[in-house]
Design a protein around this motif. Structure first.
Motif, short mmCIF file in Angstrom:
data_model
loop_
_atom_site.label_atom_id
_atom_site.label_comp_id
_atom_site.label_asym_id
_atom_site.label_seq_id
_atom_site.Cartn_x
_atom_site.Cartn_y
_atom_site.Cartn_z
N ILE A 18 31.64 -74.39 -7.10
CA ILE A 18 32.46 -73.20 -7.32
C ILE A 18 33.20 -73.30 -8.66
CG2 ILE A 18 34.22 -71.67 -6.34
CD1 ILE A 18 32.00 -71.99 -4.35
N GLY A 19 33.91 -74.42 -8.88
CA GLY A 19 34.74 -74.56 -10.09
C GLY A 19 33.93 -74.51 -11.37
N TRP A 20 32.69 -75.02 -11.36
CA TRP A 20 31.83 -74.98 -12.55
C TRP A 20 30.86 -73.80 -12.48
CZ3 TRP A 20 30.22 -75.44 -17.19
CH2 TRP A 20 28.86 -75.55 -17.51
N THR A 21 29.97 -73.80 -11.49
CA THR A 21 28.87 -72.81 -11.50
C THR A 21 29.36 -71.37 -11.36
OG1 THR A 21 27.69 -74.55 -10.30
CG2 THR A 21 26.57 -72.46 -10.54
N VAL A 22 30.18 -71.11 -10.34
CA VAL A 22 30.63 -69.72 -10.12
C VAL A 22 31.57 -69.27 -11.24
CG1 VAL A 22 31.96 -68.23 -8.56
CG2 VAL A 22 30.34 -69.90 -7.62
N GLN A 23 32.49 -70.14 -11.64
CA GLN A 23 33.46 -69.75 -12.67
C GLN A 23 32.79 -69.51 -14.03
OE1 GLN A 23 38.09 -70.63 -13.64
NE2 GLN A 23 36.89 -72.35 -12.88
N LEU A 24 31.76 -70.32 -14.35
CA LEU A 24 31.02 -70.10 -15.60
C LEU A 24 30.36 -68.72 -15.57
CD1 LEU A 24 29.90 -71.39 -18.28
CD2 LEU A 24 27.87 -71.98 -16.92
N ALA A 25 29.75 -68.39 -14.41
CA ALA A 25 29.10 -67.07 -14.29
C ALA A 25 30.12 -65.94 -14.44
CB ALA A 25 28.41 -66.99 -12.92
N MET A 26 31.32 -66.13 -13.90
CA MET A 26 32.35 -65.10 -14.04
C MET A 26 32.78 -64.95 -15.49
SD MET A 26 34.60 -65.96 -10.68
CE MET A 26 35.89 -64.74 -10.77
N GLY A 27 32.95 -66.06 -16.18
CA GLY A 27 33.38 -66.02 -17.57
C GLY A 27 32.37 -65.34 -18.48
N VAL A 28 31.11 -65.70 -18.30
CA VAL A 28 30.06 -65.09 -19.13
C VAL A 28 29.85 -63.64 -18.71
CG1 VAL A 28 27.62 -65.23 -19.74
CG2 VAL A 28 28.96 -67.32 -19.57
N GLY A 29 29.94 -63.37 -17.39
CA GLY A 29 29.77 -62.02 -16.88
C GLY A 29 30.80 -61.06 -17.46
N TYR A 30 32.06 -61.48 -17.49
CA TYR A 30 33.12 -60.62 -18.06
C TYR A 30 32.80 -60.30 -19.52
CZ TYR A 30 37.47 -58.82 -19.80
OH TYR A 30 38.40 -58.01 -20.41
N PHE A 54 37.05 -59.86 -8.77
CA PHE A 54 36.11 -59.80 -9.89
C PHE A 54 35.10 -58.67 -9.69
CE2 PHE A 54 34.62 -61.55 -13.74
CZ PHE A 54 33.23 -61.40 -13.76
N ALA A 55 34.66 -58.48 -8.43
CA ALA A 55 33.72 -57.38 -8.13
C ALA A 55 34.39 -56.03 -8.39
CB ALA A 55 33.25 -57.49 -6.69
N ALA A 56 35.67 -55.93 -8.04
CA ALA A 56 36.39 -54.67 -8.25
C ALA A 56 36.46 -54.34 -9.75
CB ALA A 56 37.81 -54.79 -7.69
N HIS A 57 36.63 -55.38 -10.58
CA HIS A 57 36.65 -55.15 -12.03
C HIS A 57 35.26 -54.78 -12.55
CE1 HIS A 57 36.87 -55.80 -16.34
NE2 HIS A 57 35.78 -56.51 -16.20
N THR A 58 34.23 -55.48 -12.07
CA THR A 58 32.89 -55.35 -12.66
C THR A 58 32.17 -54.09 -12.20
OG1 THR A 58 32.84 -57.75 -12.57
CG2 THR A 58 30.76 -56.66 -13.03
N TRP A 59 32.43 -53.64 -10.98
CA TRP A 59 31.67 -52.52 -10.40
C TRP A 59 31.58 -51.31 -11.36
CZ3 TRP A 59 29.03 -52.76 -5.84
CH2 TRP A 59 28.47 -51.55 -5.39
N PRO A 60 32.71 -50.82 -11.90
CA PRO A 60 32.61 -49.65 -12.79
C PRO A 60 31.83 -49.93 -14.08
CG PRO A 60 34.91 -50.17 -12.29
CD PRO A 60 34.08 -51.29 -11.76
N ARG A 61 31.64 -51.22 -14.41
CA ARG A 61 30.93 -51.52 -15.67
C ARG A 61 29.43 -51.54 -15.46
NH1 ARG A 61 33.70 -56.77 -18.26
NH2 ARG A 61 32.07 -56.37 -19.86
N VAL A 62 28.97 -51.55 -14.20
CA VAL A 62 27.53 -51.60 -13.93
C VAL A 62 27.01 -50.15 -13.90
CG1 VAL A 62 25.76 -52.37 -12.32
CG2 VAL A 62 27.85 -53.72 -12.62
#
Ligand code: HEM
Length: 139
Positions: free
Chosen positions: A51-63, A120-128
């Motif tokens: 979680i701390g590495w894999t998921v958080q990296l995906a969130m950082g790059v995703g944003y 994070f999903a609430a933030h990203t949803w309108p961007r998709v």
């Protein structure tokens, strides 16, 4: 790179370093036993890397790379909330095994991680958006 991505990716890298260090200690302890209590690092090793590495990296790059309108990426507050909840949750769950904490601490940590995913999903949803719609915005 936008500031939330800087913080998320730097925190992910810190968790990678800590997770690998714990993994190395666990492996060393398997080969040449140092102390049986070292096995208490296993929950932190798994949580920090999964979680701390894999998921958080995906969130950082995703944003950073999700569709945006010029420089505007939408409301950033849910992302900061996700950052705090995710890191808080990872440490609550990861350290609960090491410190033999009661099971409600793990539950609280999981609730934080779920909250981070929802924020994070609430933030990203309108961007998709479908490609066509994104193109009309540029005209
Ligand atoms: C992103 C990379 C990694 C991830 C996601 C990861 C994840 C995990 C998981 C989920 C387990 C528990 C496996 C089980 O109970 O069946 C585990 C165990 C372990 N990991 Fe890692 N790991 C990673 C990298 C490493 C590295 C780099 C090392 C050593 C340098 C390491 C050393 C260990 C050891 C010694 C165990 C205990 C195995 C046992 O139960 O005998 N891991 N890891």
């Amino acid at each position: 790179m936008p500031r939330p991505s800087v913080w998320l990716i730097r925190s992910a890298l810190i968790h990678l370093a800590l997770g690998f260090t714990f993994g190395g200690l666990l492996l060393w302890n398997k080969g040449m036993p140092i102390h049986p209590l070292l096995w208490r690092l296993l929950p932190a090793h798994m949580e920090f890397l999964l979680i701390g590495w894999t998921v958080q990296l995906a969130m950082g790059v995703g944003y950073w790379i999700m569709p945006r309108f010029y420089a505007y990426r939408g409301d950033v507050r849910p992302v900061w909330l996700a950052f705090v909840l995710l890191n808080g949750g990872v440490w609550l769950v990861g350290m609960s095994g090491t410190l033999a904490a009661p099971s409600w601490v793990i539950l609280a940590g999981r609730a934080c991680e779920l909250g981070a995913a929802a924020a994070f999903a609430a933030h990203t949803w309108p961007r998709v958006k479908p490609m066509a719609l994104a193109a009309t915005h540029r005209q």
